[in-house]
Enzyme design. Structure first.
Site, mmCIF file in Angstrom:
data_model
loop_
_atom_site.group_PDB
_atom_site.id
_atom_site.type_symbol
_atom_site.label_atom_id
_atom_site.label_comp_id
_atom_site.label_asym_id
_atom_site.label_seq_id
_atom_site.Cartn_x
_atom_site.Cartn_y
_atom_site.Cartn_z
ATOM 1 N N ARG A 1 -15.614 32.836 -69.000
ATOM 2 C CA ARG A 1 -16.415 34.231 -69.701
ATOM 3 C C ARG A 1 -14.655 34.264 -69.477
ATOM 4 O O ARG A 1 -13.010 34.258 -68.821
ATOM 5 C CB ARG A 1 -16.178 35.480 -68.795
ATOM 6 C CG ARG A 1 -16.769 35.256 -67.579
ATOM 7 C CD ARG A 1 -15.076 36.126 -66.322
ATOM 8 N NE ARG A 1 -15.295 36.952 -67.247
ATOM 9 C CZ ARG A 1 -13.711 37.266 -66.552
ATOM 10 N NH1 ARG A 1 -13.679 35.755 -66.076
ATOM 11 N NH2 ARG A 1 -13.308 38.023 -66.745
ATOM 12 N N GLY A 2 -14.118 35.731 -70.670
ATOM 13 C CA GLY A 2 -12.811 36.122 -70.520
ATOM 14 C C GLY A 2 -11.778 35.273 -72.331
ATOM 15 O O GLY A 2 -13.114 33.912 -72.237
ATOM 16 N N ARG B 1 -21.154 34.701 -78.005
ATOM 17 C CA ARG B 1 -20.360 35.245 -78.159
ATOM 18 C C ARG B 1 -19.987 36.129 -79.507
ATOM 19 O O ARG B 1 -18.814 35.369 -79.512
ATOM 20 C CB ARG B 1 -20.031 35.616 -76.266
ATOM 21 C CG ARG B 1 -20.400 34.949 -75.406
ATOM 22 C CD ARG B 1 -19.461 35.957 -74.023
ATOM 23 N NE ARG B 1 -20.017 37.162 -73.658
ATOM 24 C CZ ARG B 1 -19.937 37.676 -72.780
ATOM 25 N NH1 ARG B 1 -18.615 37.128 -72.013
ATOM 26 N NH2 ARG B 1 -20.354 39.248 -73.011
ATOM 27 N N GLN C 1 -17.001 42.120 -62.326
ATOM 28 C CA GLN C 1 -15.622 40.945 -63.098
ATOM 29 C C GLN C 1 -14.274 41.416 -61.851
ATOM 30 O O GLN C 1 -13.729 40.723 -61.330
ATOM 31 C CB GLN C 1 -15.380 40.865 -64.143
ATOM 32 C CG GLN C 1 -16.489 40.145 -65.020
ATOM 33 C CD GLN C 1 -17.513 41.318 -65.785
ATOM 34 O OE1 GLN C 1 -17.495 42.465 -65.228
ATOM 35 N NE2 GLN C 1 -17.772 40.752 -67.051
ATOM 36 N N ASP D 1 -10.711 41.156 -75.927
ATOM 37 C CA ASP D 1 -11.441 40.671 -76.730
ATOM 38 C C ASP D 1 -11.301 40.187 -78.153
ATOM 39 O O ASP D 1 -11.813 39.453 -79.159
ATOM 40 C CB ASP D 1 -12.953 40.767 -76.423
ATOM 41 C CG ASP D 1 -12.998 40.563 -74.989
ATOM 42 O OD1 ASP D 1 -13.989 39.666 -75.039
ATOM 43 O OD2 ASP D 1 -12.513 41.597 -74.267
ATOM 44 N N ASN E 1 -12.877 45.522 -76.221
ATOM 45 C CA ASN E 1 -12.477 45.153 -74.777
ATOM 46 C C ASN E 1 -13.533 45.865 -73.422
ATOM 47 O O ASN E 1 -14.887 46.236 -74.318
ATOM 48 C CB ASN E 1 -11.525 45.669 -74.080
ATOM 49 C CG ASN E 1 -10.703 45.077 -72.351
ATOM 50 O OD1 ASN E 1 -10.705 43.497 -72.709
ATOM 51 N ND2 ASN E 1 -10.642 45.577 -71.486
ATOM 52 N N LYS E 2 -13.491 45.137 -72.530
ATOM 53 C CA LYS E 2 -14.633 45.246 -71.879
ATOM 54 C C LYS E 2 -15.175 47.292 -71.649
ATOM 55 O O LYS E 2 -14.290 48.028 -71.662
ATOM 56 C CB LYS E 2 -14.588 45.237 -69.703
ATOM 57 C CG LYS E 2 -15.683 44.695 -69.301
ATOM 58 C CD LYS E 2 -17.032 43.743 -69.732
ATOM 59 C CE LYS E 2 -16.661 43.009 -70.072
ATOM 60 N NZ LYS E 2 -18.202 42.016 -70.500
#
Length: 337
Positions: free
Chosen positions: A52-53, A87, A188, A229, A239-240
């Site tokens: 991920r990332g 994703r 995370q 992202d 983003n997250k």
């Protein structure tokens, strides 16, 4: 494999006939690698968040396309869509696949395709180091910073984006303390960022996501530093989940807010944050933890894994091409032109 000095943490290992991906779901308890031998294996690893990332999944997808076409030179369309669908929010994934696709469609040359995947991997590492220098230059002396999710070597080709700035800033003696959020629901920050900081000997302290505003109210935080992202043409940034709340808290408490991402994260075809697709994941990721129920059986959950921070709340966007302060559509277009 990258030819520059190797980072201490290597989440992606290219072995020509297969791809090894560090299974980040197992960290920090165990360091295990998954062996991927085709597009389906790589797509599964991306969707399940073994890797991920945003930069890392783009790199993994590039190698996945090489594996797929080695097995079936007529399978380009199927492999592309399988990987692209793994994703939806991170633009790096499709950016890497489109770049690989241009090479493939130009000559159907497997050696050239592999070379392009390796180039994407190497460029990301070099971009991370450049962004780290640019971002660290924005930090005051003796800075205290807060970061969210994981944006280090685990999320990239090496060194990291936001965590790369922190790593370089600490090496330059500009950072004295790092706070990192736990980052629910996949943790995370607690599992991965804390592990990376510990590996590097950087003094860090974990905070619950809900404690961040109180932290800013009770202690001076100079910068919140996060990755991205997808960055829309106007600077709105996906983003997250939880990033938007951090930006609001930062603005309320006079803390500056920095986004660090390579140029492949910018989506100039997307005019603003409202057009960014936000991935929704299963309710069980909130209602269960490691297979154990933490909410009543059958209880539903709203589980978006990204949110959008408006450009108006961002003080600086850093990419390998430069720094944009107080981002606007015109400023970003000029940077990326």
């Amino acid at each position: 494999m990258p030819t520059a000095a190797q980072p201490a943490v290597q989440p992606i290992l290219w072995c020509r006939d297969h791809l090894q991906l560090l299974d980040q779901r197992k960290l920090p308890q165990a360091v295990n690698y998954l062996s991927c031998r085709g597009a389906a294996d790589v797509a599964s690893a991306i969707h399940s968040m073994a890797v991920r990332g945003a930069p890392a999944i783009g790199i993994a997808a590039a190698y996945g396309l090489v594996l797929a076409l080695r097995a079936d030179v007529d399978g380009y369309d199927r492999a592309f869509e399988t990987l692209a669908a793994s994703r939806p929010t991170a633009v790096n994934l499709r950016w890497a696949l489109e770049r690989m696709g241009a090479v493939w469609l130009a000559g159907h040359d497997l050696e050239a395709l592999e070379a392009e995947a390796i180039r994407i991997h190497q460029e990301d590492l070099e971009q991370n180091r450049r962004m780290a220098e640019l971002g660290a230059a924005l930090l005051p002396a003796n800075a205290t910073v807060l970061t969210h999710c994981n944006t280090g070597a685990l999320a990239t080709g090496g060194h990291g984006t936001a965590l790369g700035v922190i790593r370089t800033g600490y090496a330059m003696n500009r950072i004295v303390r790092v706070y990192n959020t736990e980052t629910r629901p996949w943790l995370q920050g607690a599992r991965l960022t804390a592990w990376e900081l510990q590996q590097e000997g950087i003094p860090g302290q974990l905070v619950a996501d809900g404690a961040a505003a109180h932290l800013m109210a009770s202690e001076r935080i100079d910068w919140v530093i996060v990755g991205a992202d997808r960055i829309a043409a106007n600077g709105d940034t996906a983003n997250k989940i939880g990033t938007y709340a951090l930006a609001l808290a930062a603005r309320a408490h006079g803390t500056r807010f920095m986004v660090v991402a390579p140029s492949g994260t910018f989506d100039l075809r997307c005019p603003g944050g409202g057009a960014i697709p936000i991935e929704q994941r299963p309710a069980q990721e909130l209602t269960e933890f490691k297979g154990q129920a933490i909410a009543p059986a059958g209880y539903d959950a709203f589980n978006p894994v990204f949110d959008v921070t408006p450009a108006a709340l961002i003080d600086a966007i850093v990419c390998e091409r430069g720094v944009v302060m107080l981002p606007t559509t015109d400023k970003l277009a000029a940077l990326l032109r």
